[in-house]
Motif scaffolding. Structure first.
Motif, PDB file in Angstrom:
ATOM      1  N   ASN A  72      20.751  60.295  27.356  1.00  0.00           N
ATOM      2  CA  ASN A  72      20.630  61.808  27.462  1.00  0.00           C
ATOM      3  C   ASN A  72      21.702  61.868  28.679  1.00  0.00           C
ATOM      4  O   ASN A  72      21.716  60.925  29.586  1.00  0.00           O
ATOM      5  CB  ASN A  72      19.516  62.378  27.931  1.00  0.00           C
ATOM      6  N   ASP A  73      22.546  63.134  28.772  1.00  0.00           N
ATOM      7  CA  ASP A  73      23.301  63.011  30.132  1.00  0.00           C
ATOM      8  C   ASP A  73      22.241  63.294  31.178  1.00  0.00           C
ATOM      9  O   ASP A  73      21.221  63.832  31.109  1.00  0.00           O
ATOM     10  CB  ASP A  73      23.828  64.687  29.681  1.00  0.00           C
TER      11      ASP A  73
ATOM     12  N   ARG B 278      31.851  65.687  31.171  1.00  0.00           N
ATOM     13  CA  ARG B 278      31.936  66.002  29.767  1.00  0.00           C
ATOM     14  C   ARG B 278      33.306  66.758  29.533  1.00  0.00           C
ATOM     15  O   ARG B 278      33.772  67.375  30.366  1.00  0.00           O
ATOM     16  CB  ARG B 278      31.019  67.040  29.449  1.00  0.00           C
TER      17      ARG B 278
ATOM     18  N   ASN C 281      21.320  68.491  26.887  1.00  0.00           N
ATOM     19  CA  ASN C 281      22.283  67.775  26.237  1.00  0.00           C
ATOM     20  C   ASN C 281      23.060  69.094  25.417  1.00  0.00           C
ATOM     21  O   ASN C 281      24.043  69.622  25.166  1.00  0.00           O
ATOM     22  CB  ASN C 281      22.123  66.924  25.323  1.00  0.00           C
TER      23      ASN C 281
END
Ligand code: ADP
Length: 997
Positions: A536-537, A644, A708
């Protein structure tokens, strides 16, 4: 293997499609089995036999059907050849490195090959061997003898793959070529003549432009048609590159910019705005202190409008309460009822900046500052009403009206130029940052590609923006350039009869590929199951905290000797990470995407134990990262994204760099609320709530699956927006594309024809009737005007009695003139050298096309810019553009034809022939007293181009005897006998047009 694939293939459309291809995989493998017993020569003989057979089929559709039938056998031949090369273990060199062949096509690769052959996009993960996949359809399609092209992202890969895969092609008896940047036309032509040609998209595109827009004979053209192309990294080429067309340009004749003049004022204005914003930010801080969140929010929203990257603003956005107040103020102003208030708010600033659309807008205050005496100098006049007013004024005579209108028009143009310059400068100062969007090198502003981080020397922002940035940086402001030829990469690839593409990431953009390029995507399963772990981010409040966390993770892996690949979205960010790592004394490589070959080597080593590699997104693309010894046990390559990207696709690419061919690997992205993506497109309100709920501490992170999702929502929003922008660019370009096709086709017809005279006569047939109509179809037929035009254009020596225009209808007059002109032209040509006259005829048309087409391109640029101004008048710029572009094109074609007519009798292959021709003209046309007029026995003197003049006798209405002062236009300038002939034939002058001179 096939069974494993088949098990995976059920359900979805993609799976059904692949399943339908599966029986072919089995057949290919059966053929491959059979071929094992053949000798090398017997295997190779198949190539020649197919080539022979296919060359006899002239219909391309029919050829394709035949290819479809032989596909399994042909693919098997390629696979079998690969097997032989592997067994043989011969060594060869690729880009000066020794190598041996170690690959035989996997079943999934056979599937990929079939997808490519069908003219689709094969999505195959990194490391699945796309280079090898392409050999199958390239071999098959090259059998037609019409050329198969493979398009790579850089010169190095083109050369590497041509040399590497070339082993296979040459083994099978096909020729392979490779286009490189520094090749001369002769070498290029040889490469294109090969069965298979590798090269980059821009080399292919520029060759097209040079061939079709500039080359003046078939021998000077290097390409030979557009049959089949496979585009590697197709997403990068068709989507990322969609914004910048290929342009061949020369310096513009006039330059109107005033950047130097405005620069000092704009600098002051930007400084004033910064002071104003800082003051407002301090006031806001006080307001927040006193608990007046509404006032604080309002003030900070204003700062955001005027200076989106204000430091205090960014700091306040870290505080959930303040952030919420600012977001709230922003939201409330964008409701319809508060439009007026928003306007007022903007007027309190000197200018506003819209980061998303890259626009800058002056306010009243700003305008007054720049031009205190006349703030209206920055407002475009309302031309339409002004014109109407002038028209309605009954006291003015018509000429006065026209004069007034053209004055207003001129004023409007100069204001538009001024506004344009200022807006560009504001953008240069407030939206474009050095070392992010561009770098300064050798006294030049060099654009940095936002996707790849690559520098793009030679490319320039259009519309004067580049010059504005040059003015800002105080470097030499280069002259505006004029477009000589242009095409978007997209439209170049649309020329191919069949186009295919491959990439690791196409799925998210499948709709765009389908809508615009009619390319469908098939996702090919991996050869081995993917073992990558995508975490996960991790989300942080600030960039600072985020980068600290990134460094910590790198440190951990490094201590453990696990290799790390750090992906950044900009050069600036990669330099930041590099500085931080230096402080920690962690050795690392930074890839700024400069030298493709070194880049590829660094990337190749990125999988060795303990290596840390920092790379902008696409640096070193196309190079596979293999794991070093023992790395698999440590979890494989670890990929860290420091931000991102706007497009999910680019993130997927980064992730895909690890865990190739079933290797272990892991990936994670780091995000902060200060990232551009989050600030501009993040669900700001929601983020603020999250921060409040979790009461984030310094350095603390958020991590959850549904976070996310919100990042992804932001990305989807940007993707959608960018798609619309690209579509729009393409809509505009489509107009140009159609025009380009018409002009280039004509041009090529002229180059190719064995009978250029027919082309000339066609021009006469079309242009003369139009002219006749122009003169005779008005309220009053203008016979004298027609006569005048005829006599200055052609040496027909008509007078009233001989012409008798009044006695014929319009059509009959046209016919009468056409006959006379053709007859005179034949007579002129009879005096010339037959082969030279062909070159001359081609030259007359090409010259007219090229000169006027370039002027037209320039006008189209201006039109494109201009229609946006009209956007203010509530009109759709695209529709306006299309309508006017059409009118301009009709005019262009007419102008070209008229120019051809005009030059028809003003060009000659040699002066003696011309003299002979003049001597043959009726004596009454040649009068000794006409200045400069040749007599039958006086030699013609070549003179500078001049306007054709007509001297009239008698009553001056064209009734009397006419004499022509026919100027010799030296279409062929004075050239040395050994210089190349100016007709463009490529031969020496003495062997071409100058032969009889
Ligand atoms: P992609 O472009 O799909 O990322 P490449 O074409 O760079 O992949 O190939 C990745 C690596 O896989 C190369 O080192 C190549 O030698 C290897 N490879 C590809 N196909 C095969 C095969 N059939 N057998 C063995 N190795 C292969």
């Amino acid at each position: 293997m096939v069974n494993w694939i088949l098990k995976k293939l059920f359900g979805s459309k993609n799976q059904r499609e692949l399943r339908r291809m599966a029986p072919n995989v089995r057949r290919i493998n059966e053929f491959d089995e059979q071929f094992k017993s053949l000798s090398d020569n017997a295997l190779r003989a198949k190539t020649a036999a197919w080539k022979e057979e296919l060359s006899k089929i002239s219909d391309p559709e029919e050829q394709l059907r035949r290819l479809e039938q032989i596909l399994p056998e042909a693919f098997a031949v390629v696979k079998n050849a690969a097997r032989r090369l592997k067994e043989r273990q011969d060594s060869f060199t690729v880009c000066d490195q020794p190598m041996t062949w170690d690959m035989v096509h996997f079943d999934v690769q056979l599937l990929g090959g079939m997808v490519l052959h069908r003219g689709r996009i094969a999505e195959m993960a990194t490391g699945e061997g796309k280079t090898l996949v392409a050999t199958l359809p390239l071999y098959l399609n090259a059998l037609t003898g019409r050329g198969a092209h493979l398009v790579t992202v850089n010169d190095y890969l083109a050369r590497r793959d041509a040399e590497w895969m070339g082993q296979l092609y040459t083994f099978l008896g096909l020729t392979v070529g490779c286009i490189q940047h520094d090749q001369e036309p002769d070498v290029r032509r040889q490469q294109y003549a090969c069965d298979i040609t590798y090269g980059t998209n821009s080399e292919f595109g520029f060759d097209y432009l040079r061939d079709n827009g500039m080359a003046t004979s078939r021998e000077l053209q290097v390409q030979r048609g557009y049959h089949f192309a496979i585009v590697d990294e197709v997403d990068s080429i068709l989507i990322d590159e969609a914004r910048t067309p290929l342009i061949i340009s020369g310096p513009a004749t006039i330059s109107t910019h005033q950047y130097d003049k405005w620069k000092p004022l704009i600098e002051q204005l930007v400084r004033k705005q910064t002071m104003l914003c800082n003051r407002m930010a301090s006031e806001a801080a006080e307001a927040f202190e006193k608990g007046d969140a509404e006032l604080g929010g309002r003030l900070m929203f204003k700062v955001k409008l005027g200076q989106p990257r204000n430091k205090q603003l960014l700091r306040m956005m870290e505080d959930p309460d303040k952030r919420r107040a600012i977001d709230k103020a922003e939201l409330s102003f964008y409701t319809d009822t508060r439009k007026e208030e928003l306007f007022q708010l903007k007027e309190e600033l000197f200018f506003t900046i819209d980061e998303k659309s890259n626009e800058a807008d002056l306010s009243e205050q700003g305008r007054t500052f720049l031009n205190p005496d006349d703030p209206n100098a920055f407002v475009l006049p309302d031309l339409i009403s002004e014109f109407t007013e002038i028209d309605l004024d009954t006291t003015l005579p018509d000429e006065e009206k026209d004069k007034k209108k053209s004055e207003r028009q001129e004023l409007c143009d100069s204001q538009a130029e001024r506004i344009h310059n200022i807006s560009n400068l504001l953008r240069a100062y407030c939206v474009f940052d050095k070392d992010v969007q561009y770098v300064v090198e050798d006294n030049k502003v060099v654009i940095v590609d936002e996707f790849t981080g690559r520098k793009m020397p030679g490319r320039r922002w259009s519309d004067g923006l580049h010059q504005a940035v040059e003015a800002k940086e105080g470097v030499q402001i280069d002259r505006e350039t004029q477009t000589l030829a242009t095409i978007t990469i997209q439209n170049y690839f649309r020329l191919y009869q069949k186009l295919a593409g491959m990439t690791g990431t196409a799925e998210t953009e499948a709709a765009e590929f389908h809508d615009i390029y009619k390319l469908d995507v098939n996702v090919i399963p991996t050869n081995r199951p993917v073992a990558r772990k995508d975490a996960n981010d991790r989300i942080y409040k600030t960039r600072r905290e985020k980068y600290n966390a990134v460094i910590n993770e790198i440190k951990e892996h490094h201590a453990n000797q696990q290799p790390v690949l750090v992906g950044t979205v900009s050069v600036e960010a990669s330099e930041l990470v590099s500085r931080m790592l230096k402080r920690e004394k962690i050795p690392h490589n930074v890839l700024n995407a400069k030298f493709h070959m070194q880049e590829a080597e660094i990337v190749q080593r990125a999988g060795q134990p303990g290596t840390v590699t920092i790379s902008t997104n696409m640096a070193g693309r196309g190079t596979d990262i293999k794991l070093g010894a023992g790395v698999a046990d440590k979890g494989g390559l670890s990929v860290i994204g420091t931000e991102r990207h706007e497009a999910r696709r680019i993130d997927r690419q980064l992730r895909g760099r690890c865990a190739r061919q079933g290797d272990p690997g892991a990936s994670r992205f780091y995000v902060s609320f200060e990232d551009d993506l989050m600030r501009n497109f993040g669900a700001a309100d929601r983020m603020t709530k999250i921060m409040e709920r979790f009461g984030l501490e310094e350095g603390q992170e958020l991590e959850h699956r549904w976070l996310n999702k919100s990042v992804e929502t932001a990305q989807k929003r940007v993707e959608q927006r960018n798609y619309l922008i690209r579509k729009r660019t393409l809509d505009f370009d489509d107009v140009m594309n159609m025009q380009r096709e018409v002009v280039y086709t004509w041009r090529n017809d002229v180059i190719d024809t064995e009978d250029p005279r027919a082309e000339i006569f066609e021009v006469i047939d079309e242009a003369v009737p139009n002219k006749v109509k122009e003169y005779l179809e008005g309220e009053e037929p203008n016979y004298a005007g027609l006569m005048n035009w005829v006599n200055v254009t052609f040496p027909l020596g008509l007078n009233k009695e001989r012409a008798q225009f009044e006695t014929r209808s319009v059509e009959e007059n046209a016919k009468f003139l056409i006959e006379k002109i053709k007859d005179a032209y034949q007579r002129k040509s009879n005096h010339e050298e037959p082969t030279a006259v062909k070159s001359l005829e081609r030259y007359i048309i090409l010259n007219a096309i090229d000169r006027l087409w370039q002027e037209h391109l320039y006008a189209m640029d201006a039109l494109r810019e201009g229609v946006y101004l009209r956007g203010y008048a509530q009109k759709d710029p695209l529709i306006e553009y299309k309508t006017e572009a059409y009118d301009m094109f009709v005019e262009l074609m007419a102008n070209i034809k008229n120019e051809v007519l005009h030059n028809l009798f003003r060009s000659t292959t040699n002066l003696r022939a011309f003299e002979d021709f003049l001597g043959s003209l009726p004596q009454f046309l040649l009068r000794e007293d006409a200045p400069g007029a040749p007599t039958a026995n006086a030699p013609v003197r070549a003179r500078q181009p001049a306007m054709a003049g007509v001297a009239m006798d008698g009553d001056g209405d064209g009734a009397g005897e006419v004499s022509i002062d026919l100027p010799v236009r030296r279409s062929l300038p004075k050239v040395g006998r050994n210089e190349p002939c100016p007709c463009g034939s490529g031969k020496k002058y003495k062997n071409c047009c100058g032969r009889t001179a």
